[in-house]
Design an enzyme around this catalytic site. Sequence first.
Site, PDB file in Angstrom:
ATOM      1  N   CYS A   1       7.203 -10.397  -0.036  1.00 26.14           N
ATOM      2  CA  CYS A   1       6.843  -9.535  -1.160  1.00 26.14           C
ATOM      3  C   CYS A   1       6.683  -8.130  -0.599  1.00 26.14           C
ATOM      4  O   CYS A   1       7.595  -7.624   0.050  1.00 26.14           O
ATOM      5  CB  CYS A   1       5.593 -10.039  -1.875  1.00 26.14           C
TER       6      CYS A   1
ATOM      7  N   GLY B   1       3.315  -9.083   2.205  1.00 25.70           N
ATOM      8  CA  GLY B   1       3.536 -10.428   2.719  1.00 25.70           C
ATOM      9  C   GLY B   1       2.286 -11.237   2.915  1.00 25.70           C
ATOM     10  O   GLY B   1       2.262 -12.159   3.740  1.00 25.70           O
TER      11      GLY B   1
END
Length: 536
Positions: free
Chosen positions: A329, A332
């Site tokens: 993302c 993370g």
Amino acid sequence: MAGARAAAAASAGSSASSGTPQPQEPGLGELLEEFSRTQYRAKDCSGTGGSKVERIEKRCLELFGRDYCYSVIQNVNGDICGHYPQHIVFLEYESSEKEKDTFQSTVQVSKLQDLVNRSKTARCRGRFVCPVILFKGKHICRSATLAGWGELYGRTGYNYIFSGGADDAWADAEDVTEDDCALRSSDTHLFDKVRGYDIKLLRYLSVKYICDLMVENKKVKFGMNVTSSEKVDKAQRYADFTLLSIPYPGCEFFKEYKDRDYMAEGLIFNWKQDYVDAPLSIPDFLTCSLNIDWSQYQSWDLVQQTQNYLKLLLSIINSDDDSGLLVHCISGWDRTPLFISLLRLSLWADGLIHASLKPAEILYLTVAYDWFLFGHMLVDRLSKGEEIFFFCFNFLKHIISEEFSALKIQRRKSLPARDAGFTVEDICMLRRKDRGSTTSLGSDFSLVMESSPGAAGSFTYETVELVPAGAQTQAAWLTALSERETRLQEVRSAFLAAYSSTVGLRAAAPSPSGAIGLLEQFVRGVGLRGTSSSTL
């Protein structure tokens, strides 16, 4: 980095093959208490708090060592990454007891160490591509997204400004190394250099698929692009990889989950917000077998979205090639561990990884390693009501069926066109008879108890014997699916009990109608009592 599993374990102060039991092994309750008290930082592992973390790390190494031979990437004092484990496990292959005693590394340890050190500046917070699960010889990896100009050139100054703890916040200024500073002094081929090392690491780990969970193309702060992602790399450096943009709400969205009394059904993300500009993008060849209408993703509630993304990830790692997977993302440490943890638990429930671990052990391992030791900011998230961590394990009730079984995916590929005997659907329908609601915490806990050994309605070998003699393969498969459901329910119930007795759930405001809330149902179901009317 230690080159052999035995040396790696010794360097961490623990060896699974030594035969010496761990004294007073840390339990899940102790882990959750430590987790809810402070965010893990590798450089802070000293003193009383450090000894607790040290025991947690030792326990993780012991649990990994039950089924795998591994090497260790040394990250003592956070020299590589401040919010990665001090001992980063590099799983090499599944092992028997004999193999553990004669372990020889299958990787070029020095090369991997060099790639890790050189590639870390390519990604936000230095959270480099890190392998965390080994399945069918493939590495499932995690990381943060790519660093942008804002981080590479203004890291120290912006760290101070943006260190508020959100998912897109920066690493602390003291985490910046001399290497980071040196990179800023020459910008001619900066991205070619650091992203080139990132790509070399990905290739060394045989990663082909990159799944990006960001809802943005780039993260923007005060008009500056502070992080980027592979999908918008202008130089197309990642063109040889299969890129998937699968936007998923960030941690702040999970405050709505908590405010709805921990009900994910019907909770839909607002995709029309200004900062949301990353559309869902998945190559057609990866979706044709899933029977999912991906064009409707913005209408899915949180349950449907998480289920469908997990199906996609499972399908990718079950493909016939030998390629690995990266999930990330922004930083993370929220959405990334959510899906890493669900993948680990789902594959374990099928008996495909961590085969010797019991439910309590796999739960401890994924909470400790996938969440705590990789820097999830539980303290901050709890203070804001952003309960993505709790959602992950409560969500296990939604993936117990055969739809999420890697065994089903493998079976579908190998079965002939015709299959004798009852269909899977026929037998599964029999098992669903008279089941309670699957939407509340209370009734789902009853479901756990209903499926316990010897309970009415549980799926047993006697049930399998009803399948005609020509369907032995199907019978064995159905038995495995029954085991999957039981195992995931045991993990979920163990988590709920431990979480409620340590961290606690914050109940929503009482219903005007006086109806019993879901959390109160859960308290009554498991026999727990809160210290007040507002917490469990």
